[in-house]
Design an enzyme around this catalytic site. Structure first.
Site, PDB file in Angstrom:
ATOM      1  N   LYS A  22       0.928  -1.199   0.040  1.00 17.36           N
ATOM      2  CA  LYS A  22      -0.088  -0.160   0.034  1.00 17.36           C
ATOM      3  C   LYS A  22       0.915   1.254  -0.010  1.00 17.36           C
ATOM      4  CE  LYS A  22      -1.800   1.745   4.069  1.00 17.36           C
ATOM      5  NZ  LYS A  22      -1.346   2.938   4.296  1.00 17.36           N
ATOM      6  N   ASN A  23       1.746   1.445   0.675  1.00 19.03           N
ATOM      7  CA  ASN A  23       2.685   2.491   1.056  1.00 19.03           C
ATOM      8  C   ASN A  23       3.696   2.767  -0.113  1.00 19.03           C
ATOM      9  OD1 ASN A  23       1.260   2.995   3.465  1.00 19.03           O
ATOM     10  ND2 ASN A  23       3.072   2.567   4.705  1.00 19.03           N
ATOM     11  N   CYS A 117      -1.396  23.696   7.853  1.00 14.77           N
ATOM     12  CA  CYS A 117      -0.283  22.962   7.533  1.00 14.77           C
ATOM     13  C   CYS A 117       0.312  22.120   8.826  1.00 14.77           C
ATOM     14  CB  CYS A 117       0.959  24.009   7.528  1.00 14.77           C
ATOM     15  SG  CYS A 117       0.644  25.008   6.046  1.00 14.77           S
ATOM     16  N   ARG A 122       0.835  15.098  13.028  1.00 16.80           N
ATOM     17  CA  ARG A 122       1.426  14.729  11.809  1.00 16.80           C
ATOM     18  C   ARG A 122       1.718  16.046  11.043  1.00 16.80           C
ATOM     19  NH1 ARG A 122      -0.408   8.632  10.572  1.00 16.80           N
ATOM     20  NH2 ARG A 122       1.288   8.708   8.874  1.00 16.80           N
ATOM     21  N   PRO A 123       2.463  16.789  11.393  1.00 20.61           N
ATOM     22  CA  PRO A 123       2.584  17.977  10.657  1.00 20.61           C
ATOM     23  C   PRO A 123       3.287  17.619   9.112  1.00 20.61           C
ATOM     24  CG  PRO A 123       4.553  17.772  12.215  1.00 20.61           C
ATOM     25  CD  PRO A 123       3.540  16.933  12.353  1.00 20.61           C
ATOM     26  N   LEU A 126       7.905  19.484   6.889  1.00 18.45           N
ATOM     27  CA  LEU A 126       9.305  19.063   6.018  1.00 18.45           C
ATOM     28  C   LEU A 126       8.881  19.176   4.568  1.00 18.45           C
ATOM     29  CD1 LEU A 126      10.372  16.343   8.668  1.00 18.45           C
ATOM     30  CD2 LEU A 126      11.246  18.739   8.248  1.00 18.45           C
ATOM     31  N   ASP A 305       4.972   0.714  12.030  1.00 22.01           N
ATOM     32  CA  ASP A 305       3.533   0.157  11.470  1.00 22.01           C
ATOM     33  C   ASP A 305       3.508  -1.323  11.851  1.00 22.01           C
ATOM     34  OD1 ASP A 305       2.674   2.312  10.359  1.00 22.01           O
ATOM     35  OD2 ASP A 305       3.289   1.874   8.325  1.00 22.01           O
ATOM     36  N   VAL A 327       8.463   7.112  16.818  1.00 22.92           N
ATOM     37  CA  VAL A 327       8.177   7.765  15.516  1.00 22.92           C
ATOM     38  C   VAL A 327       7.039   8.719  15.405  1.00 22.92           C
ATOM     39  CG1 VAL A 327       7.783   7.689  13.017  1.00 22.92           C
ATOM     40  CG2 VAL A 327       9.415   5.925  14.049  1.00 22.92           C
ATOM     41  N   ARG A 397      -8.578  -0.425   5.067  1.00 25.14           N
ATOM     42  CA  ARG A 397      -7.725   0.541   4.299  1.00 25.14           C
ATOM     43  C   ARG A 397      -6.322   0.026   3.943  1.00 25.14           C
ATOM     44  NH1 ARG A 397      -5.974   4.595   8.169  1.00 25.14           N
ATOM     45  NH2 ARG A 397      -4.513   4.727   6.497  1.00 25.14           N
TER      46      ARG A 397
END
Ligand code: UD1
Length: 418
Positions: A22-23, A117, A122-123, A126, A305, A327, A397
């Protein structure tokens, strides 16, 4: 509302074919915006998140055709919009992976983001810093962000943290920039390598993917190609843990064993037997497992994950195991659900202490996120009685055909619609 019911199951046995990642598929689908010719992607997992990314592409004017269950054709010759809508963005955060490609292809991107933003913990600072370094003007507003440029010009971008999404977005933006871009402290995840391999097939010049310095030399245009998505290392890891927790014997097939190293190492440490061959790993579970300590880190460290699934496993390992989550903040929501099932877990800030060996019992529990849902299925396999999991849209998902795959290994699992 759909629910998954798991009943105490025998030790799982057999083999399971792992789907495409998926990722890896999400950024690669986003990157297809960069080209003007047909792109054919194979081993695209048939998942809710992928459907959303396809909707995002279609909303921008790409033509997407599902050729087979796992084969997708994308043509982005005639993009009609540089704007992603709030509804789709809200459904899946990874939708902002189209920002870099849109900026490169259209010179502008406008994205509705809940919380502008900075989305809670979870900004995307970057990502934006990278676009600015390439010459884009970034404007943040209450519920979104835009970036625009006359042309992108290569530069050196140092990431304060090796963010997977930021590395991907900056690589994609840089493929069509003028001159050379160097990303320092880049993420090294296998999904970044797959994206770079895909972009190279499209004609991009990308070197160093898989190391912390990635160099991209911009080209004028990108062409079509065919690409097979790499296997999903997190799905594979989840099934490897299912062998360990149930004391079973499971082979995960169609994988890249080197991607599994952090998971394999911890399963061996926990007393399981792990046998690797070219494209499969067999795990022979040890029901008398040994407690372990894990600390989540960017690749090649232990993946965040897989944290929830290992936490479920630790509840069955007699003695004290620990998890340190470095993380993400606040990624212990599954602890309350496992505790409801009888687990002994204490959380202090980013550390969880698990006293394993207490039997779990089936309960009504909630999948608080994707990997938390997987952890509850694993716990349900060994819990006495019946575990009923709700909010399983999270599980859908990221796991293709999950009940069918578990049932194929002998698990007592079904989906009901109430
Ligand atoms: C990707 C994965 C996700 C996985 C994560 C970490 C996809 C679609 N998702 O998410 O499954 O859990 O990597 O392996 O591939 N950060 C910032 N500023 C930024 C970006 C990130 O501070 O601009 C922080 C995040 O808040 C987080 C950490 O960096 O604490 C890791 O995030 P990141 O690597 O960006 O994860 P994603 O790409 O969102």
């Amino acid at each position: 509302m759909e629910k998954i019911i798991v009943k105490k199951s025998p030790a799982l046995r057999g083999s399971v074919r792992i789907s495409g990642s998926k990722n890896a598929a999400l950024p690669i689908l986003a990157a297809s915006i960069l080209g003007t010719e047909d792109i054919i992607l194979e081993d695209v997992p048939d998942l809710k998140d992928i459907e959303i990314m396809i909707e995002v592409l279609e909303s921008l004017g790409s033509k997407v055709e599902k050729l087979e269950k796992n084969k997708v054709l994308v043509n982005s010759k005639n993009l009609t919009s540089y704007e992603t809508n709030y509804e789709l963005m809200n459904k899946m955060r990874a939708s902002f992976l189209v920002m870099g490609p849109l900026l490169a292809r259209m010179g502008k991107t406008v994205n509705s983001l809940p919380g502008g933003c900075n989305i809670g913990s979870r900004p995307i600072d970057l990502h934006l810093k990278g676009f600015e370094a390439l010459g884009a003007k970034v404007v943040c507003y209450d519920d979104g962000v835009s970036a625009s440029c006359n042309e992108l010009v290569g530069n050196v971008v140092y990431l304060d943290f090796p963010s997977v999404g930021a590395t991907e977005n900056i690589i994609m933006a840089a493929t069509l920039a003028k001159g050379e871009t160097v990303i320092e402290n880049a993420a090294k995840e296998p999904e970044i390598v797959d994206l770079a391999n895909f972009l190279r097939k499209m004609g991009a010049i990308v070197t160093g993917a898989g190391t912390s310095t990635i160099v991209i030399k911009g080209v004028k245009e990108l062409k079509g190609c065919t690409h097979q998505i790499i296997p999903d290392r997190i799905e594979a890891g989840t099934f490897m843990v299912s062998a360990a927790i149930s004391g079973g014997d499971v082979s995960v097939e169609n994988i890249i064993p080197s991607h599994m190293k952090p998971i394999t190492a911890k399963l061996i440490e926990a007393g399981n037997k792990v046998i690797e061959s070219d494209d499969k790993i067999r795990v022979i579970g040890n029901p008398e497992g040994i407690p372990i300590n894990i600390k989540t880190l960017p690749y090649p460290g232990f993946p965040t994950d897989m944290q929830a699934q290992f936490l479920a496993l630790m509840t069955s390992l007699k003695g004290k195991s620990t998890v340190i989550e470095t993380v993400f903040e606040n990624r212990f929501m599954h602890v309350a659900q496992l505790t409801k099932m009888g687990a002994d877990i204490e959380v202090n800030d980013r550390k969880a202490l698990v006293t394993g060996g207490r039997p779990l019992r089936g309960e009504e529990v909630i999948a608080t996120d994707l990997r938390a849902g997987a952890a509850l299925i694993l716990a349900g396999l060994v819990a006495e009685g019946k575990t009923t999991i709700s909010d399983i849209y999270h599980i859908d998902r990221g796991y293709e055909d999950i009940e069918e795959k578990f049932r194929g290994l002998g698990a007592n699992i079904e989906r009901i619609d109430e």
